[in-house]
Motif scaffolding. Structure first.
Motif, PDB file in Angstrom:
ATOM      1  N   GLY A 102       6.917   1.623  -9.309  1.00 27.68           N
ATOM      2  CA  GLY A 102       5.772   1.217 -10.103  1.00 27.68           C
ATOM      3  C   GLY A 102       4.782   0.318  -9.405  1.00 27.68           C
ATOM      4  O   GLY A 102       3.801  -0.130 -10.018  1.00 27.68           O
ATOM      5  N   PHE A 103       4.990   0.053  -8.119  1.00 23.22           N
ATOM      6  CA  PHE A 103       4.088  -0.810  -7.363  1.00 23.22           C
ATOM      7  C   PHE A 103       2.933  -0.001  -6.763  1.00 23.22           C
ATOM      8  O   PHE A 103       3.104   1.170  -6.426  1.00 23.22           O
ATOM      9  N   PRO A 104       1.785  -0.626  -6.583  1.00 19.85           N
ATOM     10  CA  PRO A 104       0.719   0.042  -5.835  1.00 19.85           C
ATOM     11  C   PRO A 104       1.140   0.199  -4.382  1.00 19.85           C
ATOM     12  O   PRO A 104       1.811  -0.676  -3.824  1.00 19.85           O
ATOM     13  N   VAL A 105       0.772   1.296  -3.775  1.00 17.15           N
ATOM     14  CA  VAL A 105       1.157   1.573  -2.390  1.00 17.15           C
ATOM     15  C   VAL A 105      -0.019   1.210  -1.496  1.00 17.15           C
ATOM     16  O   VAL A 105      -1.026   1.924  -1.449  1.00 17.15           O
ATOM     17  N   TYR A 106       0.093   0.082  -0.808  1.00 19.27           N
ATOM     18  CA  TYR A 106      -1.007  -0.336   0.054  1.00 19.27           C
ATOM     19  C   TYR A 106      -0.483  -1.062   1.274  1.00 19.27           C
ATOM     20  O   TYR A 106       0.622  -1.610   1.278  1.00 19.27           O
ATOM     21  N   GLY A 107      -1.278  -1.041   2.319  1.00 20.72           N
ATOM     22  CA  GLY A 107      -0.908  -1.700   3.566  1.00 20.72           C
ATOM     23  C   GLY A 107      -2.128  -2.317   4.225  1.00 20.72           C
ATOM     24  O   GLY A 107      -3.271  -1.959   3.909  1.00 20.72           O
ATOM     25  N   LEU A 108      -1.878  -3.248   5.123  1.00 17.75           N
ATOM     26  CA  LEU A 108      -2.940  -3.928   5.862  1.00 17.75           C
ATOM     27  C   LEU A 108      -2.868  -3.528   7.323  1.00 17.75           C
ATOM     28  O   LEU A 108      -1.781  -3.444   7.891  1.00 17.75           O
ATOM     29  N   VAL A 109      -4.038  -3.292   7.925  1.00 20.69           N
ATOM     30  CA  VAL A 109      -4.089  -2.833   9.304  1.00 20.69           C
ATOM     31  C   VAL A 109      -5.130  -3.660  10.056  1.00 20.69           C
ATOM     32  O   VAL A 109      -6.249  -3.890   9.547  1.00 20.69           O
ATOM     33  N   ALA A 110      -4.786  -4.089  11.262  1.00 24.79           N
ATOM     34  CA  ALA A 110      -5.737  -4.826  12.097  1.00 24.79           C
ATOM     35  C   ALA A 110      -6.976  -3.976  12.361  1.00 24.79           C
ATOM     36  O   ALA A 110      -6.900  -2.738  12.448  1.00 24.79           O
ATOM     37  N   LEU A 111      -8.116  -4.630  12.499  1.00 28.08           N
ATOM     38  CA  LEU A 111      -9.380  -3.906  12.657  1.00 28.08           C
ATOM     39  C   LEU A 111      -9.418  -3.049  13.911  1.00 28.08           C
ATOM     40  O   LEU A 111     -10.108  -2.027  13.950  1.00 28.08           O
ATOM     41  N   ASP A 112      -8.662  -3.437  14.938  1.00 31.56           N
ATOM     42  CA  ASP A 112      -8.671  -2.684  16.201  1.00 31.56           C
ATOM     43  C   ASP A 112      -7.491  -1.735  16.351  1.00 31.56           C
ATOM     44  O   ASP A 112      -7.313  -1.114  17.396  1.00 31.56           O
ATOM     45  N   ASN A 113      -6.678  -1.612  15.300  1.00 34.70           N
ATOM     46  CA  ASN A 113      -5.495  -0.748  15.376  1.00 34.70           C
ATOM     47  C   ASN A 113      -5.849   0.664  14.909  1.00 34.70           C
ATOM     48  O   ASN A 113      -5.445   1.115  13.837  1.00 34.70           O
ATOM     49  N   TYR A 138      -1.831  -9.304  -7.593  1.00 36.22           N
ATOM     50  CA  TYR A 138      -1.137  -8.394  -8.502  1.00 36.22           C
ATOM     51  C   TYR A 138       0.263  -8.079  -7.989  1.00 36.22           C
ATOM     52  O   TYR A 138       1.243  -8.121  -8.755  1.00 36.22           O
ATOM     53  N   GLY A 139       0.385  -7.771  -6.686  1.00 37.23           N
ATOM     54  CA  GLY A 139       1.702  -7.494  -6.124  1.00 37.23           C
ATOM     55  C   GLY A 139       2.632  -8.685  -6.232  1.00 37.23           C
ATOM     56  O   GLY A 139       3.832  -8.535  -6.546  1.00 37.23           O
ATOM     57  N   ALA A 140       2.101  -9.889  -5.996  1.00 32.16           N
ATOM     58  CA  ALA A 140       2.922 -11.095  -6.108  1.00 32.16           C
ATOM     59  C   ALA A 140       3.388 -11.307  -7.540  1.00 32.16           C
ATOM     60  O   ALA A 140       4.567 -11.638  -7.786  1.00 32.16           O
ATOM     61  N   VAL A 141       2.494 -11.114  -8.502  1.00 31.00           N
ATOM     62  CA  VAL A 141       2.854 -11.300  -9.915  1.00 31.00           C
ATOM     63  C   VAL A 141       3.859 -10.242 -10.353  1.00 31.00           C
ATOM     64  O   VAL A 141       4.794 -10.536 -11.119  1.00 31.00           O
ATOM     65  N   MET A 142       3.721  -9.017  -9.865  1.00 33.02           N
ATOM     66  CA  MET A 142       4.710  -7.982 -10.194  1.00 33.02           C
ATOM     67  C   MET A 142       6.102  -8.404  -9.751  1.00 33.02           C
ATOM     68  O   MET A 142       7.083  -8.254 -10.490  1.00 33.02           O
ATOM     69  N   HIS A 143       6.207  -8.949  -8.537  1.00 30.89           N
ATOM     70  CA  HIS A 143       7.520  -9.398  -8.066  1.00 30.89           C
ATOM     71  C   HIS A 143       8.031 -10.583  -8.884  1.00 30.89           C
ATOM     72  O   HIS A 143       9.237 -10.686  -9.165  1.00 30.89           O
ATOM     73  N   ILE A 144       7.137 -11.493  -9.250  1.00 23.60           N
ATOM     74  CA  ILE A 144       7.549 -12.636 -10.082  1.00 23.60           C
ATOM     75  C   ILE A 144       8.131 -12.139 -11.403  1.00 23.60           C
ATOM     76  O   ILE A 144       9.121 -12.684 -11.907  1.00 23.60           O
ATOM     77  N   ASN A 145       7.551 -11.097 -11.946  1.00 20.16           N
ATOM     78  CA  ASN A 145       8.035 -10.541 -13.218  1.00 20.16           C
ATOM     79  C   ASN A 145       9.263  -9.655 -13.060  1.00 20.16           C
ATOM     80  O   ASN A 145       9.819  -9.193 -14.065  1.00 20.16           O
ATOM     81  N   ARG A 146       9.680  -9.423 -11.843  1.00 17.79           N
ATOM     82  CA  ARG A 146      10.854  -8.583 -11.576  1.00 17.79           C
ATOM     83  C   ARG A 146      11.851  -9.371 -10.721  1.00 17.79           C
ATOM     84  O   ARG A 146      12.048  -9.108  -9.554  1.00 17.79           O
ATOM     85  N   ARG A 147      12.444 -10.352 -11.347  1.00 21.22           N
ATOM     86  CA  ARG A 147      13.510 -11.195 -10.780  1.00 21.22           C
ATOM     87  C   ARG A 147      13.005 -12.215  -9.758  1.00 21.22           C
ATOM     88  O   ARG A 147      13.776 -13.008  -9.252  1.00 21.22           O
ATOM     89  N   ASN A 148      11.753 -12.174  -9.407  1.00 17.74           N
ATOM     90  CA  ASN A 148      11.130 -13.183  -8.550  1.00 17.74           C
ATOM     91  C   ASN A 148      11.948 -13.480  -7.293  1.00 17.74           C
ATOM     92  O   ASN A 148      12.354 -14.622  -7.031  1.00 17.74           O
TER      93      ASN A 148
END
Length: 280
Positions: A240-251, A28-38
């Motif tokens: 308008g983007f979802p606010v999300y992040g990725l975190v290492a399992l041990d962090n 979804y995040g990738a497609v949002m960027h593609i639709n906004r000037r890519n």
């Protein structure tokens, strides 16, 4: 299999993927960027249209010039049917297996099917799982107060070497080129000290993810990481983007920080699958 190029179809795809959040977050995040000037020059592949079962986002062919550069060759996948995902992955036109690439997705089947595919192709696979943290309302956090002489700003090209030196996965020319592209194309937030040097920062990347958060060791335990992540979250949310992040399992420290900022951890892991080119 077909590549979606029609703007109206891409906008419809974004709407449909939104209904499948949070599982569809990377695609979804990738497609949002593609639709906004890519800005990252990505494209979308589906198994069929309009009744699709698989969405694959990938760089346009001209983007990846170095077949060993998996930083630049970034794919995401979302599926409604794991067998359809398996079939698409076997399609010779879906992925160029002669190049190193990354594949990201929130399904367990992303990893399992990729593992099957590389066994048949004799390609090396490295998988790293991450927790996904989502914040539905970042505006609730209190306004931070910076030290005198310190200011909020954005990263620029003069900061790339510092980012490459401090990033856990940095240190190479490939990673430097990747970071330079992220800083050039996507929003970032940093705190500059009284000399104009960045001391804490975070970047939004091509999937809409909040990544590469770092605070210089000499400035830690002063709340700067919390400040930049809050400011970046509000900026991303306002766009308008979802606010999300990725975190290492041990962090654990970063996990606790995100929870303090109102993020919630999703139940499914996000899998980063790095495929080494067959010639390696």
């Amino acid at each position: 299999m077909q590549i979606l190029t029609c703007p109206s179809k891409l906008r419809l795809l974004e709407t449909v993927l939104q209904r499948h959040l949070p599982q569809a977050l990377p695609a979804y995040g990738a497609v949002m960027h593609i639709n906004r000037r890519n800005p990252a020059q990505h494209e979308v592949v589906v198994d069929s249209w309009p009744e699709f079962k698989v969405v694959l986002t990938r760089p346009c062919k001209e983007v990846v010039k170095d077949k060993q550069d998996y930083y630049a060759n970034f794919h995401t996948a979302f599926y409604l049917d794991v067998d359809a995902w398996r079939t698409l992955l076997e399609n010779a036109g879906a992925i160029d297996w002669g190049k190193a690439f990354q594949l990201q997705g929130n399904h367990d089947g992303i990893y399992e099917v990729a593992k099957e595919a590389v066994a048949a192709k004799e390609v090396q696979l490295t998988v790293t799982p991450y927790f996904t943290y989502l914040n539905l309302n970042p505006d609730k956090q209190p306004e931070p107060r910076l030290d005198p002489g310190f200011i909020f700003s954005s990263l620029n090209s003069s900061h790339i070497d510092l980012l490459n030196e401090t990033w856990h996965y940095g240190g190479s020319e490939h990673s430097r080129r990747y970071l330079a592209n992220m800083v050039r194309c996507f929003p970032s937030t940093c705190i500059l000290d009284s000399n104009g040097h960045p001391i804490s920062w975070i970047i939004m990347e091509s999937l809409g993810t909040l990544r590469h958060s770092y605070t210089l060791r000499s400035h830690r335990r002063r709340g700067y990481s919390s400040m930049v992540q809050r400011a970046q979250a509000i900026r991303v949310h306002a766009a308008g983007f979802p606010v999300y992040g990725l975190v290492a399992l041990d962090n654990t420290p970063q996990q606790k920080l995100l929870v303090s900022l109102g993020f919630q951890r999703l139940s499914e892991l996000c899998h980063y699958c790095i495929h080494s080119a067959a010639s390696q």
